[in-house]
Design a protein around this motif. Structure first.
Motif, PDB file in Angstrom:
ATOM      1  N   ASN A   1       0.847  -1.185   0.000  1.00 52.87           N
ATOM      2  CA  ASN A   1       0.000   0.000   0.000  1.00 52.87           C
ATOM      3  C   ASN A   1       0.885   1.237   0.000  1.00 52.87           C
ATOM      4  N   PHE A   2       0.572   2.202  -0.852  1.00 47.82           N
ATOM      5  CA  PHE A   2       1.452   3.359  -0.952  1.00 47.82           C
ATOM      6  C   PHE A   2       1.509   4.198   0.320  1.00 47.82           C
ATOM      7  N   ARG A   3       0.677   3.869   1.292  1.00 46.30           N
ATOM      8  CA  ARG A   3       0.777   4.588   2.562  1.00 46.30           C
ATOM      9  C   ARG A   3       2.108   4.289   3.266  1.00 46.30           C
ATOM     10  N   ALA A   4       2.784   3.221   2.832  1.00 50.76           N
ATOM     11  CA  ALA A   4       4.102   2.864   3.381  1.00 50.76           C
ATOM     12  C   ALA A   4       5.196   3.155   2.362  1.00 50.76           C
ATOM     13  N   LEU A   5       5.038   4.229   1.578  1.00 48.76           N
ATOM     14  CA  LEU A   5       5.921   4.500   0.442  1.00 48.76           C
ATOM     15  C   LEU A   5       7.404   4.510   0.788  1.00 48.76           C
ATOM     16  N   PRO A   6       7.876   5.247   1.787  1.00 48.90           N
ATOM     17  CA  PRO A   6       9.332   5.263   2.049  1.00 48.90           C
ATOM     18  C   PRO A   6       9.885   3.871   2.345  1.00 48.90           C
ATOM     19  N   ARG A   7       9.159   3.078   3.124  1.00 47.33           N
ATOM     20  CA  ARG A   7       9.639   1.727   3.438  1.00 47.33           C
ATOM     21  C   ARG A   7       9.653   0.856   2.192  1.00 47.33           C
ATOM     22  N   LEU A   8       8.608   0.940   1.376  1.00 44.44           N
ATOM     23  CA  LEU A   8       8.550   0.130   0.162  1.00 44.44           C
ATOM     24  C   LEU A   8       9.709   0.468  -0.768  1.00 44.44           C
ATOM     25  N   LEU A   9      10.013   1.752  -0.876  1.00 44.58           N
ATOM     26  CA  LEU A   9      11.126   2.156  -1.736  1.00 44.58           C
ATOM     27  C   LEU A   9      12.465   1.706  -1.164  1.00 44.58           C
TER      28      LEU A   9
ATOM     29  N   VAL B   1      13.529   9.399  -5.362  1.00 41.17           N
ATOM     30  CA  VAL B   1      13.144   9.135  -6.748  1.00 41.17           C
ATOM     31  C   VAL B   1      12.920  10.467  -7.449  1.00 41.17           C
ATOM     32  N   ASP B   2      12.758  10.412  -8.765  1.00 42.83           N
ATOM     33  CA  ASP B   2      12.668  11.632  -9.555  1.00 42.83           C
ATOM     34  C   ASP B   2      11.241  12.047  -9.885  1.00 42.83           C
ATOM     35  N   GLY B   3      10.285  11.222  -9.546  1.00 41.04           N
ATOM     36  CA  GLY B   3       8.890  11.571  -9.798  1.00 41.04           C
ATOM     37  C   GLY B   3       7.972  10.536  -9.195  1.00 41.04           C
ATOM     38  N   LEU B   4       6.773  10.971  -8.821  1.00 43.05           N
ATOM     39  CA  LEU B   4       5.802  10.095  -8.165  1.00 43.05           C
ATOM     40  C   LEU B   4       4.433  10.314  -8.779  1.00 43.05           C
ATOM     41  N   LEU B   5       3.809   9.234  -9.228  1.00 45.15           N
ATOM     42  CA  LEU B   5       2.451   9.274  -9.782  1.00 45.15           C
ATOM     43  C   LEU B   5       1.497   8.554  -8.849  1.00 45.15           C
TER      44      LEU B   5
ATOM     45  N   ASP C   1       4.499  11.785   2.912  1.00 37.00           N
ATOM     46  CA  ASP C   1       5.749  11.054   2.694  1.00 37.00           C
ATOM     47  C   ASP C   1       6.446  11.451   1.397  1.00 37.00           C
ATOM     48  N   SER C   2       5.696  12.000   0.448  1.00 36.76           N
ATOM     49  CA  SER C   2       6.303  12.399  -0.821  1.00 36.76           C
ATOM     50  C   SER C   2       7.393  13.451  -0.615  1.00 36.76           C
ATOM     51  N   VAL C   3       7.248  14.244   0.430  1.00 32.73           N
ATOM     52  CA  VAL C   3       8.249  15.258   0.738  1.00 32.73           C
ATOM     53  C   VAL C   3       9.595  14.608   1.048  1.00 32.73           C
ATOM     54  N   GLU C   4       9.536  13.416   1.649  1.00 30.48           N
ATOM     55  CA  GLU C   4      10.757  12.695   2.028  1.00 30.48           C
ATOM     56  C   GLU C   4      11.452  12.063   0.833  1.00 30.48           C
TER      57      GLU C   4
ATOM     58  N   ARG D   1      12.021  17.947  -8.301  1.00 29.96           N
ATOM     59  CA  ARG D   1      11.317  16.771  -8.820  1.00 29.96           C
ATOM     60  C   ARG D   1       9.811  16.937  -8.601  1.00 29.96           C
ATOM     61  N   ARG D   2       9.008  16.099  -9.259  1.00 26.84           N
ATOM     62  CA  ARG D   2       7.574  16.374  -9.315  1.00 26.84           C
ATOM     63  C   ARG D   2       6.706  15.201  -8.839  1.00 26.84           C
ATOM     64  N   ILE D   3       5.477  15.576  -8.464  1.00 26.83           N
ATOM     65  CA  ILE D   3       4.440  14.621  -8.109  1.00 26.83           C
ATOM     66  C   ILE D   3       3.230  14.899  -8.991  1.00 26.83           C
TER      67      ILE D   3
END
Length: 329
Positions: free
Chosen positions: A96-104, A112-116, A238-241, A247-249
């Motif tokens: 689940n993208f709610r755990a984005l930093p851990r998944l990455l 990363v350079d961009g997030l969709l 988390d996108s800020v991290e 870079r863009r979202i």
């Protein structure tokens, strides 16, 4: 995420399959990609339409991390883009993208350079009755995007109190008949299928609003089952991290509850829409919107797939506080 199809001026049609057709694929790629050799995240991979579009738009060295909590979706992406997986250009991550930093981090990436974020439920999930997302076909009251999730729509409609049921329909479905419908659901218990729930609701509202009412009730239950708004707020924070300056979202939303949160965070860095300024009156916010208003699908794309009609695309660029500028209108 109700996804669209081919349109004039959009590459969506080239990436559409029976499983999934991405909305505004070319607009997403042109707005999101700033470094063609970089690494981009499709945090809601679905059937892989946007993932493939990103891979095609990037240089040969460019990579994509495709994330989805639905194992069926990831299998579809892996089958569709097996060459990119073998070439180490595509990394498939379940979660689940709610755990984005851990998944990455688990996939070997810190930034990363961009997030969709292509939000909501996928076309495939809607179209498979066994998933229970649609009132237009009979299926179990499930609605889990992650089939291993504990909470189901059946649990909500059969076990939650009148007040909690009404709150779900009112808050997440923006349904004005929430109290009346909660009473009808309690009186109709036990409910096991989407058809049974549909019939209980249909008897309580005027014929001319039945379809819209059902859509709102099913939306509210789905959002509650999957914790969608909480997950969205988490991944935006988390996108800020994970996104460095410049870079863009990109956020594709399909109803006002999602779009309101995305708009406020990408403008102000919070969800209440209150601007924070420093001593010099400069807005303190982690992102700067690329456009003041969201992009929408073209009429040709909407005609090809009506699910694209409600889509709103917002793109913003990560900035340091020192670079923060005036609020956009």
């Amino acid at each position: 995420m109700p996804n669209g199809s081919a349109s004039s001026g959009s590459a969506s049609g080239a990436y559409a399959t029976d499983y999934h057709a991405p909305v505004m694929a070319s607009e997403v790629c042109s707005g999101l990609i700033t470094t063609p050799t970089g690494c981009y995240v499709d945090a809601t991979a679905g059937g892989g339409g946007h993932t493939e579009a990103l891979l095609d738009a990037l240089a040969p060295e460019g990579r994509v991390v495709a994330i989805d909590q639905d194992p069926e979706a990831l299998r579809a992406v892996g089958d569709r883009l097996s060459g990119a997986v073998k070439a180490d250009r595509l990394h498939l991550v379940r979660g689940n993208f709610r755990a984005l930093p851990r998944l990455l981090r688990d996939a070997g990436f810190s930034e990363v350079d961009g997030l969709l974020l292509d939000l909501g439920v996928s076309s495939h999930q809607i179209d498979v009755p066994e998933r229970g997302f649609s009132f237009q076909a009979e299926g179990p009251l499930d609605m889990r995007m992650d089939p291993e999730g504990r909470l189901t729509a059946r649990t909500i409609v059969n076990e939650w109190s009148h007040g909690d049921l009404a709150d779900v329909m009112r808050r997440y479905g923006e349904e004005r008949y929430a109290g009346v419908l909660a009473t009808a659901i309690l009186e109709a218990r036990p409910l096991d299928t989407t058809a049974e729930l549909t019939n209980a609701i249909r008897e309580e509202v005027p014929d001319h609003v039945v379809t819209k009412t059902l859509a709102r009730v099913f939306q509210g239950l789905r959002i509650a089952v999957n914790g969608e708004l909480e997950a969205l707020e988490s991944v935006l924070e988390d996108s800020v991290e994970v996104l460095p300056t410049g870079r863009r979202i990109a956020v594709l939303s399909y109803h006002s509850l999602e779009d309101r949160r995305a708009k406020r965070f990408l403008r102000y860095g919070n969800f209440d829409g209150t601007p924070q300024r420093d001593l010099y009156g400069t807005l303190i916010a982690p992102f700067a919107p690329i456009d003041a208003s969201p992009q929408t699908a073209t009429e040709a794309e909407i005609e090809a797939n009506p699910r694209a009609r409600s889509a709103r695309l917002r793109i913003a660029e990560r900035q340091s506080n020192a670079d923060a500028g005036p609020i956009m209108p």
